[in-house]
Design a protein around this motif. Structure first.
Motif, PDB file in Angstrom:
ATOM      1  N   ILE A  36       0.806  -1.971  -2.330  1.00 34.53           N
ATOM      2  CA  ILE A  36      -0.403  -1.167  -2.452  1.00 34.53           C
ATOM      3  C   ILE A  36      -0.294  -0.310  -3.709  1.00 34.53           C
ATOM      4  CG2 ILE A  36      -1.942   0.441  -1.285  1.00 34.53           C
ATOM      5  CD1 ILE A  36      -1.356  -2.323   0.122  1.00 34.53           C
ATOM      6  N   THR A  37      -1.269  -0.442  -4.574  1.00 29.45           N
ATOM      7  CA  THR A  37      -1.224   0.231  -5.865  1.00 29.45           C
ATOM      8  C   THR A  37      -1.515   1.721  -5.727  1.00 29.45           C
ATOM      9  OG1 THR A  37      -2.069  -1.796  -6.881  1.00 29.45           O
ATOM     10  CG2 THR A  37      -2.116   0.204  -8.217  1.00 29.45           C
ATOM     11  N   GLY A  38      -0.610   2.527  -6.253  1.00 32.50           N
ATOM     12  CA  GLY A  38      -0.841   3.957  -6.409  1.00 32.50           C
ATOM     13  C   GLY A  38      -1.228   4.208  -7.852  1.00 32.50           C
ATOM     14  N   ALA A  39      -2.459   4.643  -8.088  1.00 35.96           N
ATOM     15  CA  ALA A  39      -2.960   4.716  -9.466  1.00 35.96           C
ATOM     16  C   ALA A  39      -3.485   6.096  -9.844  1.00 35.96           C
ATOM     17  CB  ALA A  39      -4.050   3.675  -9.683  1.00 35.96           C
ATOM     18  N   SER A  40      -3.282   7.089  -8.993  1.00 42.64           N
ATOM     19  CA  SER A  40      -3.751   8.432  -9.311  1.00 42.64           C
ATOM     20  C   SER A  40      -2.963   9.438  -8.487  1.00 42.64           C
ATOM     21  CB  SER A  40      -5.250   8.580  -9.009  1.00 42.64           C
ATOM     22  OG  SER A  40      -5.480   8.538  -7.617  1.00 42.64           O
ATOM     23  N   ARG A  41      -3.156  10.692  -8.822  1.00 40.25           N
ATOM     24  CA  ARG A  41      -2.501  11.766  -8.083  1.00 40.25           C
ATOM     25  C   ARG A  41      -2.983  11.798  -6.633  1.00 40.25           C
ATOM     26  NH1 ARG A  41      -2.063  17.811 -10.772  1.00 40.25           N
ATOM     27  NH2 ARG A  41      -0.342  18.596  -9.454  1.00 40.25           N
ATOM     28  N   GLU A  42      -4.235  11.415  -6.420  1.00 40.36           N
ATOM     29  CA  GLU A  42      -4.792  11.393  -5.075  1.00 40.36           C
ATOM     30  C   GLU A  42      -4.328  10.184  -4.278  1.00 40.36           C
ATOM     31  OE1 GLU A  42      -9.164  11.026  -2.836  1.00 40.36           O
ATOM     32  OE2 GLU A  42      -9.057  11.055  -5.041  1.00 40.36           O
ATOM     33  N   HIS A  43      -4.342   9.001  -4.901  1.00 39.11           N
ATOM     34  CA  HIS A  43      -4.140   7.776  -4.144  1.00 39.11           C
ATOM     35  C   HIS A  43      -2.683   7.340  -4.023  1.00 39.11           C
ATOM     36  CE1 HIS A  43      -8.291   6.586  -3.253  1.00 39.11           C
ATOM     37  NE2 HIS A  43      -8.594   7.240  -4.369  1.00 39.11           N
ATOM     38  N   SER A  44      -1.790   7.818  -4.874  1.00 41.88           N
ATOM     39  CA  SER A  44      -0.381   7.432  -4.735  1.00 41.88           C
ATOM     40  C   SER A  44       0.212   7.905  -3.411  1.00 41.88           C
ATOM     41  CB  SER A  44       0.426   7.949  -5.931  1.00 41.88           C
ATOM     42  OG  SER A  44       0.105   7.229  -7.111  1.00 41.88           O
ATOM     43  N   PRO A  45      -0.017   9.160  -2.980  1.00 42.67           N
ATOM     44  CA  PRO A  45       0.488   9.550  -1.651  1.00 42.67           C
ATOM     45  C   PRO A  45      -0.152   8.745  -0.523  1.00 42.67           C
ATOM     46  CG  PRO A  45      -0.105  11.499  -2.935  1.00 42.67           C
ATOM     47  CD  PRO A  45      -0.625  10.305  -3.679  1.00 42.67           C
ATOM     48  N   GLN A  46      -1.412   8.388  -0.683  1.00 49.52           N
ATOM     49  CA  GLN A  46      -2.086   7.584   0.336  1.00 49.52           C
ATOM     50  C   GLN A  46      -1.481   6.188   0.425  1.00 49.52           C
ATOM     51  OE1 GLN A  46      -6.323   7.600  -0.392  1.00 49.52           O
ATOM     52  NE2 GLN A  46      -6.411   9.835  -0.532  1.00 49.52           N
ATOM     53  N   ALA A  47      -1.075   5.636  -0.720  1.00 53.90           N
ATOM     54  CA  ALA A  47      -0.427   4.319  -0.723  1.00 53.90           C
ATOM     55  C   ALA A  47       0.890   4.370   0.054  1.00 53.90           C
ATOM     56  CB  ALA A  47      -0.194   3.848  -2.155  1.00 53.90           C
ATOM     57  N   LEU A  48       1.659   5.429  -0.155  1.00 54.03           N
ATOM     58  CA  LEU A  48       2.900   5.587   0.595  1.00 54.03           C
ATOM     59  C   LEU A  48       2.625   5.702   2.090  1.00 54.03           C
ATOM     60  CD1 LEU A  48       5.895   6.123   1.080  1.00 54.03           C
ATOM     61  CD2 LEU A  48       5.505   8.512   0.394  1.00 54.03           C
ATOM     62  N   GLU A  49       1.650   6.498   2.474  1.00 58.23           N
ATOM     63  CA  GLU A  49       1.330   6.667   3.884  1.00 58.23           C
ATOM     64  C   GLU A  49       0.918   5.347   4.525  1.00 58.23           C
ATOM     65  OE1 GLU A  49       0.956   8.051   7.561  1.00 58.23           O
ATOM     66  OE2 GLU A  49       1.888   9.091   5.868  1.00 58.23           O
ATOM     67  N   LEU A  50       0.141   4.562   3.797  1.00 58.15           N
ATOM     68  CA  LEU A  50      -0.278   3.258   4.315  1.00 58.15           C
ATOM     69  C   LEU A  50       0.931   2.340   4.494  1.00 58.15           C
ATOM     70  CD1 LEU A  50      -2.772   1.651   5.147  1.00 58.15           C
ATOM     71  CD2 LEU A  50      -3.078   1.002   2.737  1.00 58.15           C
ATOM     72  N   ALA A  51       1.839   2.350   3.529  1.00 57.32           N
ATOM     73  CA  ALA A  51       3.051   1.530   3.641  1.00 57.32           C
ATOM     74  C   ALA A  51       3.895   1.961   4.833  1.00 57.32           C
ATOM     75  CB  ALA A  51       3.858   1.619   2.350  1.00 57.32           C
ATOM     76  N   ARG A  52       3.969   3.248   5.072  1.00 51.54           N
ATOM     77  CA  ARG A  52       4.753   3.741   6.202  1.00 51.54           C
ATOM     78  C   ARG A  52       4.167   3.303   7.543  1.00 51.54           C
ATOM     79  NH1 ARG A  52       6.349  10.006   4.662  1.00 51.54           N
ATOM     80  NH2 ARG A  52       8.519   9.540   4.159  1.00 51.54           N
ATOM     81  N   ARG A  53       2.865   3.105   7.595  1.00 45.39           N
ATOM     82  CA  ARG A  53       2.232   2.687   8.841  1.00 45.39           C
ATOM     83  C   ARG A  53       2.443   1.200   9.112  1.00 45.39           C
ATOM     84  NH1 ARG A  53      -2.315   6.041   7.254  1.00 45.39           N
ATOM     85  NH2 ARG A  53      -3.647   4.204   6.962  1.00 45.39           N
TER      86      ARG A  53
END
Length: 264
Positions: A36-53
């Motif tokens: 999952i691509t993290g491409a901004s300050r907002e979406h990089s943490p969201q990418a990690l959270e999605l991977a953790r799920r």
């Protein structure tokens, strides 16, 4: 086929209403794992959270795309480094240069890119790179880090023969998307993909962008999603003169090695 989509923007808000269904359709189409691509300050943490799920199935990158380079402050750099400390985050980026849109000023792009290259040196994780209409500066900045960087992939390659061979000369990996299927802009890729060594070739959707134009029937919403990776690998295999199973297996092996993914 057990495919790996190395670039899916699944944190995009177009997936908010049906993300679980999107993942299920991908599984049914043979997409076993995704980055999952993290491409901004907002979406990089969201990418990690999605991977953790979705452990073992989804992984993430952490970085700031050149469109968002103006947000790359010292505080942002610290945030990206903290994200990259997690095992689920497998690459630095998406980072690079984009002079086609210039959504951030070019000096800001170069500064953000240089800082993320240094992060890759310090952290020791691979690079997930973006380059559009900025090849000379892109290569010059990479040369400043010769001998210090680990593996790199130029994702969503759409460039020229010269650009491709510059990347291959550096032993970088190349990511191919559904741009290959665009008869208006991607015809040159049909020939170029034959020259990418199997061990350096990876596949991606860049969802929700770049829906392959050869998908029939085309979905009415025009949103790309990881299930269409199977279509891309079929087109890619045809252009390379390979059996689909061979192209699929080689791209999966390349992605597994590049991102240091655990066994499926």
């Amino acid at each position: 086929m057990q495919l790996i989509d190395i670039g899916a923007n699944l944190t995009h808000d177009s997936f908010d209403h049906d993300r679980d269904a999107v993942l299920q359709r991908a599984r049914e189409a043979g997409v076993a794992r995704m980055v999952i691509t993290g491409a901004s300050r907002e979406h990089s943490p969201q990418a990690l959270e999605l991977a953790r799920r979705h452990p073992g199935e989804l992984f993430a990158t952490a970085g700031v795309h050149p469109h968002h380079a103006s947000e790359y402050t010292a505080e942002c750099d610290a945030e990206m480094r903290a994200l990259l400390a997690h095992d689920e985050v497998v690459a630095v980026g998406e980072c690079g240069l984009d002079y086609f849109r210039d959504f951030s000023p070019r000096p800001a792009q170069r500064r953000a890119y240089e800082m993320q290259l240094q992060t890759a040196v310090d952290i020791g994780k691979p690079l997930f790179l973006h380059q559009r209409d900025a090849h000379a500066d892109f290569m010059a900045m990479m040369r400043n880090f010769d001998g210090k960087l680990g593996p790199a992939v130029v994702h969503c390659f759409t460039g020229t023969r010269e650009e491709l061979f510059d990347y291959l000369d550096q032993d970088w990996y190349v990511g191919i998307t559904g741009w290959l299927c665009d008869e208006r802009r991607g015809l040159h890729l049909r020939e170029l993909v034959k020259h990418i060594p199997a061990a350096r070739l990876m596949i991606e959707t860049d969802a929700p962008y770049l829906l392959p134009r050869t998908v029939k029937p085309a979905p009415s919403h025009r949103r790309n999603e990881p299930m269409y990776l199977a279509h891309i690998v079929e087109e890619l295999a045809r252009d390379r003169g390979e059996d689909v199973a061979t192209t699929a297996a080689n791209s999966t092996a390349a992605a597994t090695a590049f991102f240091r993914l655990p066994a499926a």
